[in-house]
Scaffold this active site. Structure first.
Site, PDB file in Angstrom:
ATOM      1  N   GLU A  13      -9.335  -5.347  16.943  1.00  0.00           N
ATOM      2  CA  GLU A  13      -8.366  -4.269  16.734  1.00  0.00           C
ATOM      3  C   GLU A  13      -9.002  -3.278  15.763  1.00  0.00           C
ATOM      4  O   GLU A  13      -9.263  -3.613  14.606  1.00  0.00           O
ATOM      5  CB  GLU A  13      -7.066  -4.826  16.149  1.00  0.00           C
ATOM      6  CG  GLU A  13      -6.019  -3.750  15.997  1.00  0.00           C
ATOM      7  CD  GLU A  13      -4.705  -4.265  15.411  1.00  0.00           C
ATOM      8  OE1 GLU A  13      -4.716  -5.235  14.654  1.00  0.00           O
ATOM      9  OE2 GLU A  13      -3.661  -3.661  15.725  1.00  0.00           O
ATOM     10  N   CYS A  42       0.366   0.263  15.995  1.00  0.00           N
ATOM     11  CA  CYS A  42       0.227  -0.933  16.831  1.00  0.00           C
ATOM     12  C   CYS A  42       0.302  -0.562  18.303  1.00  0.00           C
ATOM     13  O   CYS A  42      -0.102  -1.334  19.161  1.00  0.00           O
ATOM     14  CB  CYS A  42       1.289  -1.949  16.498  1.00  0.00           C
ATOM     15  SG  CYS A  42       2.928  -1.317  16.802  1.00  0.00           S
ATOM     16  N   ARG A  89       0.820  -1.220   0.000  1.00  0.00           N
ATOM     17  CA  ARG A  89       0.000   0.000   0.000  1.00  0.00           C
ATOM     18  C   ARG A  89       0.855   1.272   0.000  1.00  0.00           C
ATOM     19  O   ARG A  89       0.429   2.313  -0.468  1.00  0.00           O
ATOM     20  CB  ARG A  89      -0.918   0.011   1.221  1.00  0.00           C
ATOM     21  CG  ARG A  89      -1.923  -1.113   1.159  1.00  0.00           C
ATOM     22  CD  ARG A  89      -2.766  -1.127   2.403  1.00  0.00           C
ATOM     23  NE  ARG A  89      -3.508  -2.366   2.516  1.00  0.00           N
ATOM     24  CZ  ARG A  89      -3.943  -2.863   3.650  1.00  0.00           C
ATOM     25  NH1 ARG A  89      -3.735  -2.213   4.789  1.00  0.00           N
ATOM     26  NH2 ARG A  89      -4.606  -3.985   3.685  1.00  0.00           N
TER      27      ARG A  89
HETATM   28  P1  NAD Z   1      -1.169  -7.088   7.279  1.00  0.00           P
HETATM   29  O1  NAD Z   1      -1.043  -8.258   8.181  1.00  0.00           O
HETATM   30  O2  NAD Z   1      -2.351  -6.996   6.390  1.00  0.00           O
HETATM   31  O3  NAD Z   1       0.104  -7.026   6.289  1.00  0.00           O
HETATM   32  C1  NAD Z   1       1.411  -7.133   6.790  1.00  0.00           C
HETATM   33  C2  NAD Z   1       2.299  -7.726   5.703  1.00  0.00           C
HETATM   34  O4  NAD Z   1       1.827  -9.029   5.386  1.00  0.00           O
HETATM   35  C3  NAD Z   1       2.288  -6.929   4.416  1.00  0.00           C
HETATM   36  O5  NAD Z   1       3.596  -6.877   3.902  1.00  0.00           O
HETATM   37  C4  NAD Z   1       1.351  -7.726   3.520  1.00  0.00           C
HETATM   38  O6  NAD Z   1       1.699  -7.613   2.150  1.00  0.00           O
HETATM   39  C5  NAD Z   1       1.545  -9.136   3.997  1.00  0.00           C
HETATM   40  N1  NAD Z   1       0.335  -9.949   3.856  1.00  0.00           N
HETATM   41  C6  NAD Z   1      -0.952  -9.532   3.918  1.00  0.00           C
HETATM   42  N2  NAD Z   1      -1.792 -10.568   3.747  1.00  0.00           N
HETATM   43  C7  NAD Z   1      -1.032 -11.670   3.575  1.00  0.00           C
HETATM   44  C8  NAD Z   1      -1.326 -13.059   3.362  1.00  0.00           C
HETATM   45  N3  NAD Z   1      -2.578 -13.501   3.292  1.00  0.00           N
HETATM   46  N4  NAD Z   1      -0.300 -13.913   3.238  1.00  0.00           N
HETATM   47  C9  NAD Z   1       0.974 -13.477   3.319  1.00  0.00           C
HETATM   48  N5  NAD Z   1       1.307 -12.175   3.512  1.00  0.00           N
HETATM   49  C10 NAD Z   1       0.324 -11.282   3.646  1.00  0.00           C
HETATM   50  O7  NAD Z   1      -1.023  -5.786   8.189  1.00  0.00           O
HETATM   51  P2  NAD Z   1      -1.227  -4.270   7.783  1.00  0.00           P
HETATM   52  O8  NAD Z   1      -2.677  -3.999   7.579  1.00  0.00           O
HETATM   53  O9  NAD Z   1      -0.279  -3.874   6.724  1.00  0.00           O
HETATM   54  O10 NAD Z   1      -0.734  -3.539   9.121  1.00  0.00           O
HETATM   55  C11 NAD Z   1      -1.561  -3.352  10.231  1.00  0.00           C
HETATM   56  C12 NAD Z   1      -1.382  -4.439  11.247  1.00  0.00           C
HETATM   57  O11 NAD Z   1      -0.029  -4.524  11.647  1.00  0.00           O
HETATM   58  C13 NAD Z   1      -2.153  -4.186  12.534  1.00  0.00           C
HETATM   59  O12 NAD Z   1      -2.722  -5.392  12.968  1.00  0.00           O
HETATM   60  C14 NAD Z   1      -1.081  -3.715  13.506  1.00  0.00           C
HETATM   61  O13 NAD Z   1      -1.371  -3.918  14.869  1.00  0.00           O
HETATM   62  C15 NAD Z   1       0.061  -4.534  13.070  1.00  0.00           C
HETATM   63  N6  NAD Z   1       1.314  -3.957  13.524  1.00  0.00           N
HETATM   64  C16 NAD Z   1       1.930  -4.560  14.600  1.00  0.00           C
HETATM   65  C17 NAD Z   1       3.099  -4.025  15.088  1.00  0.00           C
HETATM   66  C18 NAD Z   1       3.779  -4.652  16.267  1.00  0.00           C
HETATM   67  O14 NAD Z   1       4.872  -4.230  16.570  1.00  0.00           O
HETATM   68  N7  NAD Z   1       3.219  -5.644  16.922  1.00  0.00           N
HETATM   69  C19 NAD Z   1       3.660  -2.887  14.499  1.00  0.00           C
HETATM   70  C20 NAD Z   1       3.008  -2.321  13.397  1.00  0.00           C
HETATM   71  C21 NAD Z   1       1.831  -2.868  12.918  1.00  0.00           C
END
Ligand code: NAD
Length: 497
Positions: free
Chosen positions: A380, A279, A175
């Site tokens: 969340e 997060c 994104r």
């Molecule tokens: P997301 O899980 O949708 O995506 C994260 C990554 O995974 C991206 O690079 C995406 O391309 C990939 N991805 C997405 N769907 C996938 C699938 N089905 N199979 C394999 N890879 C896949 O997360 P997001 O919407 O980009 O980010 C928000 C989330 O991240 C929230 O839940 C937030 O809490 C979390 N987050 C956690 C922390 C932490 O430190 N714990 C920090 C930042 C964000």
């Protein structure tokens, strides 16, 4: 403009699949991002393997020199990188500059990697026998990162992975992909050999190829909990070392003795900063022992003072959420709670930003009277929605937090050291703030939650990052003098002499 993969020191043309990049403040397409398949991932890994051989042998002095140069380039280019982030993510430019500064802490930690890689040495553990330990790089490691911190979260990973001698492959969120290629260019200018930092763009296909590639030794993931769990299980199945950080639902507890104006201001910053898409955001405030009325009155003032608009406008204090679907999700959560009897103290659903009618904006929203079964509380939210729960005692507040599935961050606002100590001892959460709403540890500590907020044994960055990206060797040495050489070795397992 097409953002494509960065392999061997340059962006490579892509004739494969792609998807649009949107400006969240207008809803309009502003570019395309290439989507890697297994062949692209394999090409990136193969050249990273070759580059890592030389880089792993580079002196610590050389590696630290590159990190110092990279750090200075980050400082010099913060505003440009912040504008790139703001354009694709929607957060304000100063907020984006803030994430770069926090990410830079990890680079600064890596500038001193020589100190963190010092081994142990024990002299004469047996007669004339010494033991020392060293830590060596794993080889090629991968990082898969979320949209919400396109610079900082990757910087929890790559400076430490690279400074410890690995090659690093970043798969950022599709994104807001441009920040990663900009960072790759800075590494090149800092003198990092081509192939040591690679970027492959894409979605599930690219991720799956990394998780199963035999020459990827370890995977760091940050994103939502379901994907974190999937990544951990898949990569472990393929024999890799994994750390997978997931989602969160952070609570801030407000005791009756807290300074209410201060607490509300801090909690509003945690709830509405970056439109709640952190997060370590604070989507839940827990008012204890009658603190609710005063806290809600202050929160109302805070929420109503927020200026919503595009992230690149100087007067904006809160930007849009990332997609139309994210906006709809937040609106649905609010509607469901209100229909179930919750009170919208401040309701951001109707907000329209003039000139940006198609943007993904939701105004700051404060709800009270929410049930724990409602999605506004138990999912969340990842949007500008703050739920105020009201409980009788600190014990009730701790029990509420500990009953949830996540354990990323939490905070307590109080004037009582005793309350703060009880809270920090008993709450089942990895990162805790006392009168600090978003307790993201500085770069020389490590970052990580408990429970469904982190799968794996190591937290991110800092000392735990060094351990994650290296493996230990223990070396036992003897340089026998003549008399010892004349004694035959016993077939018995050697005891100590
Ligand atoms: P997301 O899980 O949708 O995506 C994260 C990554 O995974 C991206 O690079 C995406 O391309 C990939 N991805 C997405 N769907 C996938 C699938 N089905 N199979 C394999 N890879 C896949 O997360 P997001 O919407 O980009 O980010 C928000 C989330 O991240 C929230 O839940 C937030 O809490 C979390 N987050 C956690 C922390 C932490 O430190 N714990 C920090 C930042 C964000």
């Amino acid at each position: 403009m097409t953002v494509s993969h960065w392999i061997d020191g340059a962006q490579v043309p892509s004739d494969g699949a792609s998807q649009p990049i949107l400006d969240p403040s207008t809803g309009q397409q502003i570019g395309e991002v290439a989507l890697a398949d297994a062949a692209v991932v394999d090409a990136a890994v193969t050249s990273a393997v070759a580059a890592q051989r030389g880089w792993g042998d580079a002196s610590l002095a050389k590696r630290m020199e590159v990190m110092y140069a990279f750090r200075q380039l980050l400082v010099d280019n913060t505003q440009e990188l912040a504008r790139i982030i703001s354009r694709e993510h929607g957060k304000t430019v100063p907020d984006a500059a803030g994430e770069i500064a926090r990410g830079r802490e990890s680079v600064e930690f890596a500038c001193g990697i020589g100190a963190h890689l010092k081994g142990d040495y024990s002299s004469n553990v047996s007669s004339g026998v010494d033991v020392h330990s060293i830590r060596q790089p794993l080889g090629v490691v991968a990082g898969i990162t979320p949209f919400n911190f396109p610079a900082m979260v990757p910087m929890w990973m790559h400076p430490i992975a690279i400074a410890t001698g690995n090659a690093f492959i970043l798969k950022p969120s599709e994104r807001d992909p441009s920040a990663s290629n900009f960072v790759a260019g800075l590494y090149k200018r800092a003198g990092l050999p081509d192939g040591v930092f690679q970027v492959v763009h894409g979605g599930k296909d690219a991720v799956d190829a990394l998780l199963t590639h035999p020459q990827v030794a370890a995977v760091s993931f940050v994103g939502s909990t379901p994907i974190a769990r999937y990544v951990q299980q898949t990569a472990i199945g393929a024999g890799k070392r994994v750390q997978a950080l997931g989602g969160a639902n952070n609570h801030a507890v407000v005791m009756p003795d807290a300074d209410m104006a201060f607490a509300a201001s801090q909690i509003a910053a945690g709830a509405f900063g970056s439109a709640g898409e952190r997060c370590m955001a604070v989507p839940v405030a827990v008012a204890v022992g009658g603190a609710g009325e005063a806290l809600i009155a202050e929160l109302r003032k805070e929420a109503e003072a927020i200026v919503v608009g595009p992230g690149d406008k100087a007067s904006t204090t809160m930007g849009p959420v990332i997609t139309a679907a994210s906006k709809q999700r937040v609106v649905d959560f609010i509607a469901e709670a209100v229909a179930g009897g919750a009170e919208a103290v401040v309701d951001g659903r109707g907000l329209v930003v003039a000139g940006h009618e198609e943007g993904f904006f939701v105004g700051p929203t404060v709800l009270r009277g929410v049930q724990t079964s409602m999605r506004a509380y138990c999912d969340e939210v990842f949007g500008p929605l703050l739920v105020v729960m009201e409980v009788d005692t600190l014990e009730d507040a701790i029990a509420l937090i500990n009953s949830g599935p996540y354990g990323n961050g939490t905070a307590i606002f109080t004037a009582s050291g005793e309350a703060a100590r009880v809270f920090t001892e008993r709450v089942e959460v990895g990162m805790i703030g006392v009168n600090v709403p978003i307790p993201v540890p500085v770069g020389y500590y490590s970052f990580g939650g408990w429970k469904n907020s982190l799968f794996g044994d190591h937290h991110a960055h800092g000392p735990e990052g060094v351990r994650f990206y290296t493996r230990a060797k223990a070396i036992t040495t003897r340089w026998p003098h003549q008399a010892q050489r004349n004694v035959s070795a016993s077939l018995n397992f050697p005891g100590h002499t």
